[in-house]
Write an enzyme that holds these catalytic residues in place. Structure first.
Site, short mmCIF file in Angstrom:
data_model
loop_
_atom_site.label_atom_id
_atom_site.label_comp_id
_atom_site.label_asym_id
_atom_site.label_seq_id
_atom_site.Cartn_x
_atom_site.Cartn_y
_atom_site.Cartn_z
N CYS A 50 21.51 -18.67 92.74
CA CYS A 50 20.64 -18.14 93.80
C CYS A 50 19.59 -17.17 93.27
O CYS A 50 18.73 -16.71 94.03
CB CYS A 50 21.46 -17.46 94.89
N CYS B 133 22.34 -14.30 88.88
CA CYS B 133 23.12 -15.48 89.24
C CYS B 133 22.26 -16.72 89.02
O CYS B 133 21.12 -16.77 89.48
CB CYS B 133 23.55 -15.40 90.71
N CYS C 158 27.27 -5.04 82.79
CA CYS C 158 27.38 -3.90 83.71
C CYS C 158 26.85 -4.37 85.07
O CYS C 158 25.65 -4.54 85.24
CB CYS C 158 26.56 -2.75 83.15
N CYS D 275 29.63 -14.61 93.45
CA CYS D 275 28.36 -14.04 93.86
C CYS D 275 28.39 -13.73 95.37
O CYS D 275 28.76 -14.59 96.17
CB CYS D 275 27.23 -15.02 93.55
N CYS E 26 25.74 -16.29 97.03
CA CYS E 26 25.89 -17.75 97.12
C CYS E 26 27.30 -18.25 96.86
O CYS E 26 27.58 -19.43 97.05
CB CYS E 26 24.93 -18.43 96.17
FE FE Z 1 24.34 -16.35 93.57
#
Ligand code: FE
Length: 196
Positions: free
Chosen positions: A155, A152, A175, A103, A106
């Site tokens: 976060c 995610c 996607c 990510c 984070c």
């Molecule tokens: Fe994240």
């Protein structure tokens, strides 16, 4: 007679608890794919409780101002404002090197090159996340469409959408916006905050 009845009641309650435990454990570690929000895991087992409490401890929460400072304009627009990058414009739609996609907000590992495929859409596409509980999904009805948003789990950053037209073995197509990701080549240091 009454004591017998109470004993029977207690016995059936124990069976019910045992059944719930046996179905909670596999559900928490596997098979959580598209459509399962996974946001509220309230399992009764020690394993599940540890998992959810760890997830809570690891949550990354920042103010809008802090996100603006730590992200680029494009990352902020996509991760925090649910934006979408133009097709074929991102860094990773054609990346084929082995490694992990973490990510950009984070550092949590989100996708693996092992599950990446060429969807022809111009966005990085995967048939499953690296870990089932590292992403969450939500219903998205913006722009007159009915889609499933992918976020995610650490976060809450917007990553993209998942569609049911992917390849085997899952039949799903995650996607994802390149700007929501950071690619870490296999064998390279992932940097701080990327522990799984
Ligand atoms: Fe994240």
């Amino acid at each position: 007679m009454r004591i017998l009845f109470i004993l029977m009641l207690a016995g059936s309650a124990l069976v019910a608890v045992a059944c719930r435990q046996s179905t909670t454990v596999p559900g928490s570690s596997a098979g959580m794919t598209e459509g399962s929000t996974g946001a509220t895991q309230t399992g009764n087992t020690t394993q599940t409780e540890e998992g959810s409490s760890m997830a809570t401890e690891n949550k990354v929460t920042k103010t809008d101002e802090e996100w603006r400072k730590t992200l680029t304009d494009e990352q902020y627009r996509i991760l925090r404002k649910k934006g979408t990058e133009r097709a074929f414009s991102g860094d990773y739609w054609n990346t084929k090197m082995p490694g992990a996609y973490v990510c950009a907000g984070c550092g949590q590992e989100l996708f693996s090159s092992e599950h990446k495929f060429d969807s022809g859409t111009g966005w990085p596409s995967y048939y499953q996340p690296a870990m089932p509980d590292h992403v969450t999904t939500e219903s998205d009805r913006t722009f007159g469409m009915k889609r499933t948003e992918v976020l995610c789990s650490r976060c809450g950053g917007h990553l993209g959408h998942v569609f049911p037209d992917g390849p085997e073995p899952t039949g799903e197509r995650y996607c994802i916006n390149s700007a929501a990701l950071r690619f870490v080549e296999q064998g390279k240091d992932r940097g701080p905050g990327t522990e799984q």
